[in-house]
Design a protein around this motif. Sequence first.
Motif, PDB file in Angstrom:
ATOM      1  N   THR A   1       0.862  -1.189   0.000  1.00 26.76           N
ATOM      2  CA  THR A   1       0.000   0.000   0.000  1.00 26.76           C
ATOM      3  C   THR A   1       0.891   1.228   0.000  1.00 26.76           C
ATOM      4  O   THR A   1       1.734   1.390   0.883  1.00 26.76           O
ATOM      5  N   ARG A   2       0.710   2.080  -1.000  1.00 27.37           N
ATOM      6  CA  ARG A   2       1.502   3.290  -1.151  1.00 27.37           C
ATOM      7  C   ARG A   2       0.559   4.474  -1.317  1.00 27.37           C
ATOM      8  O   ARG A   2      -0.576   4.314  -1.746  1.00 27.37           O
ATOM      9  N   TYR A   3       1.043   5.660  -1.003  1.00 26.46           N
ATOM     10  CA  TYR A   3       0.255   6.863  -1.228  1.00 26.46           C
ATOM     11  C   TYR A   3       1.162   8.012  -1.618  1.00 26.46           C
ATOM     12  O   TYR A   3       2.366   7.989  -1.365  1.00 26.46           O
ATOM     13  N   THR A   4       0.549   9.013  -2.252  1.00 30.64           N
ATOM     14  CA  THR A   4       1.235  10.260  -2.572  1.00 30.64           C
ATOM     15  C   THR A   4       0.395  11.413  -2.040  1.00 30.64           C
ATOM     16  O   THR A   4      -0.832  11.320  -1.950  1.00 30.64           O
ATOM     17  N   LEU A   5       1.078  12.487  -1.697  1.00 27.78           N
ATOM     18  CA  LEU A   5       0.450  13.706  -1.187  1.00 27.78           C
ATOM     19  C   LEU A   5       0.942  14.860  -2.039  1.00 27.78           C
ATOM     20  O   LEU A   5       2.148  15.053  -2.174  1.00 27.78           O
ATOM     21  N   THR A   6       0.009  15.612  -2.621  1.00 27.09           N
ATOM     22  CA  THR A   6       0.394  16.687  -3.530  1.00 27.09           C
ATOM     23  C   THR A   6       0.105  18.068  -2.957  1.00 27.09           C
ATOM     24  O   THR A   6       0.272  19.063  -3.652  1.00 27.09           O
ATOM     25  N   THR A   7      -0.339  18.136  -1.706  1.00 26.21           N
ATOM     26  CA  THR A   7      -0.562  19.422  -1.052  1.00 26.21           C
ATOM     27  C   THR A   7       0.373  19.539   0.147  1.00 26.21           C
ATOM     28  O   THR A   7       0.849  18.536   0.676  1.00 26.21           O
ATOM     29  N   ALA A   8       0.616  20.750   0.567  1.00 30.29           N
ATOM     30  CA  ALA A   8       1.453  20.987   1.744  1.00 30.29           C
ATOM     31  C   ALA A   8       0.713  20.524   2.992  1.00 30.29           C
ATOM     32  O   ALA A   8      -0.522  20.562   3.043  1.00 30.29           O
ATOM     33  N   PRO A   9       1.428  20.089   4.010  1.00 29.18           N
ATOM     34  CA  PRO A   9       0.764  19.726   5.256  1.00 29.18           C
ATOM     35  C   PRO A   9       0.083  20.939   5.882  1.00 29.18           C
ATOM     36  O   PRO A   9       0.609  22.051   5.823  1.00 29.18           O
ATOM     37  N   GLU A  10      -1.077  20.712   6.455  1.00 26.94           N
ATOM     38  CA  GLU A  10      -1.809  21.776   7.147  1.00 26.94           C
ATOM     39  C   GLU A  10      -1.250  21.968   8.558  1.00 26.94           C
ATOM     40  O   GLU A  10      -1.050  23.086   9.000  1.00 26.94           O
TER      41      GLU A  10
ATOM     42  N   CYS B   1      -4.122   7.061  -2.832  1.00 26.24           N
ATOM     43  CA  CYS B   1      -3.623   5.797  -2.301  1.00 26.24           C
ATOM     44  C   CYS B   1      -3.747   4.703  -3.353  1.00 26.24           C
ATOM     45  O   CYS B   1      -4.745   4.633  -4.073  1.00 26.24           O
ATOM     46  N   SER B   2      -2.745   3.843  -3.421  1.00 29.92           N
ATOM     47  CA  SER B   2      -2.817   2.671  -4.288  1.00 29.92           C
ATOM     48  C   SER B   2      -2.444   1.448  -3.471  1.00 29.92           C
ATOM     49  O   SER B   2      -1.671   1.527  -2.527  1.00 29.92           O
ATOM     50  N   GLY B   3      -3.017   0.336  -3.825  1.00 25.31           N
ATOM     51  CA  GLY B   3      -2.761  -0.897  -3.098  1.00 25.31           C
ATOM     52  C   GLY B   3      -3.916  -1.234  -2.180  1.00 25.31           C
ATOM     53  O   GLY B   3      -4.892  -0.489  -2.073  1.00 25.31           O
ATOM     54  N   PRO B   4      -3.816  -2.364  -1.499  1.00 25.68           N
ATOM     55  CA  PRO B   4      -4.927  -2.845  -0.676  1.00 25.68           C
ATOM     56  C   PRO B   4      -5.077  -2.065   0.620  1.00 25.68           C
ATOM     57  O   PRO B   4      -4.175  -2.047   1.447  1.00 25.68           O
TER      58      PRO B   4
ATOM     59  N   CYS C   1      -3.175  -1.059   5.820  1.00 28.13           N
ATOM     60  CA  CYS C   1      -2.795  -1.961   4.736  1.00 28.13           C
ATOM     61  C   CYS C   1      -3.502  -3.289   4.950  1.00 28.13           C
ATOM     62  O   CYS C   1      -3.454  -3.859   6.047  1.00 28.13           O
ATOM     63  N   PHE C   2      -4.179  -3.766   3.942  1.00 34.25           N
ATOM     64  CA  PHE C   2      -4.921  -5.027   4.042  1.00 34.25           C
ATOM     65  C   PHE C   2      -3.986  -6.208   4.274  1.00 34.25           C
ATOM     66  O   PHE C   2      -4.346  -7.173   4.930  1.00 34.25           O
ATOM     67  N   GLU C   3      -2.768  -6.103   3.764  1.00 33.81           N
ATOM     68  CA  GLU C   3      -1.825  -7.215   3.855  1.00 33.81           C
ATOM     69  C   GLU C   3      -1.100  -7.274   5.200  1.00 33.81           C
ATOM     70  O   GLU C   3      -1.120  -8.277   5.884  1.00 33.81           O
ATOM     71  N   CYS C   4      -0.440  -6.158   5.606  1.00 33.31           N
ATOM     72  CA  CYS C   4       0.395  -6.197   6.814  1.00 33.31           C
ATOM     73  C   CYS C   4      -0.232  -5.509   8.025  1.00 33.31           C
ATOM     74  O   CYS C   4       0.270  -5.639   9.133  1.00 33.31           O
ATOM     75  N   GLY C   5      -1.316  -4.760   7.819  1.00 34.36           N
ATOM     76  CA  GLY C   5      -2.010  -4.118   8.936  1.00 34.36           C
ATOM     77  C   GLY C   5      -1.455  -2.779   9.382  1.00 34.36           C
ATOM     78  O   GLY C   5      -1.934  -2.203  10.359  1.00 34.36           O
ATOM     79  N   SER C   6      -0.464  -2.251   8.675  1.00 33.88           N
ATOM     80  CA  SER C   6       0.093  -0.944   9.059  1.00 33.88           C
ATOM     81  C   SER C   6      -0.971   0.141   8.966  1.00 33.88           C
ATOM     82  O   SER C   6      -1.675   0.231   7.969  1.00 33.88           O
ATOM     83  N   PRO C   7      -1.099   0.995   9.996  1.00 33.16           N
ATOM     84  CA  PRO C   7      -2.026   2.116   9.900  1.00 33.16           C
ATOM     85  C   PRO C   7      -1.474   3.151   8.928  1.00 33.16           C
ATOM     86  O   PRO C   7      -0.299   3.513   8.997  1.00 33.16           O
TER      87      PRO C   7
END
Length: 116
Positions: free
Chosen positions: A19-28, A59-62, A81-87
């Motif tokens: 499970t991967r994600y990208t963020l295209t805005t600055a953190p609030e 987000c992409s992935g399970p 993550c559906f596979e490893c359970g990482s929040p």
Amino acid sequence: MKGNATPDPQSGGCLCGKTRYTLTTAPEYAIRCYCRDCQHISGGGHAPQVAFKRGGFACSGPLKTYGLKSAAGNDVEVGFCFECGSPIRKTTSLQPGIVYVLAGSLDNSGELVIGN
């Protein structure tokens, strides 16, 4: 990682890498939440999180989601993550335009500064 007008894209993901994600805005802003729900989510005494505008999160992935009602009565949805359970991320009805990314899932979390 401080907010700016034209941020470089941020990225992150889970322990197993599926499970991967990208963020295209600055953190609030960034927080450490000590509520009991966040303690359960993180497995520790608090959950460090970074808030981003929801439209900048992809987000992409399970991703498995779990919904709950917070002690304050807000609807909360947590994505793992559906596979490893990482929040990975959290959303709340209190702030519908924000997605909270669990700080440890950011690829560059070492650059992150979170106040008290």
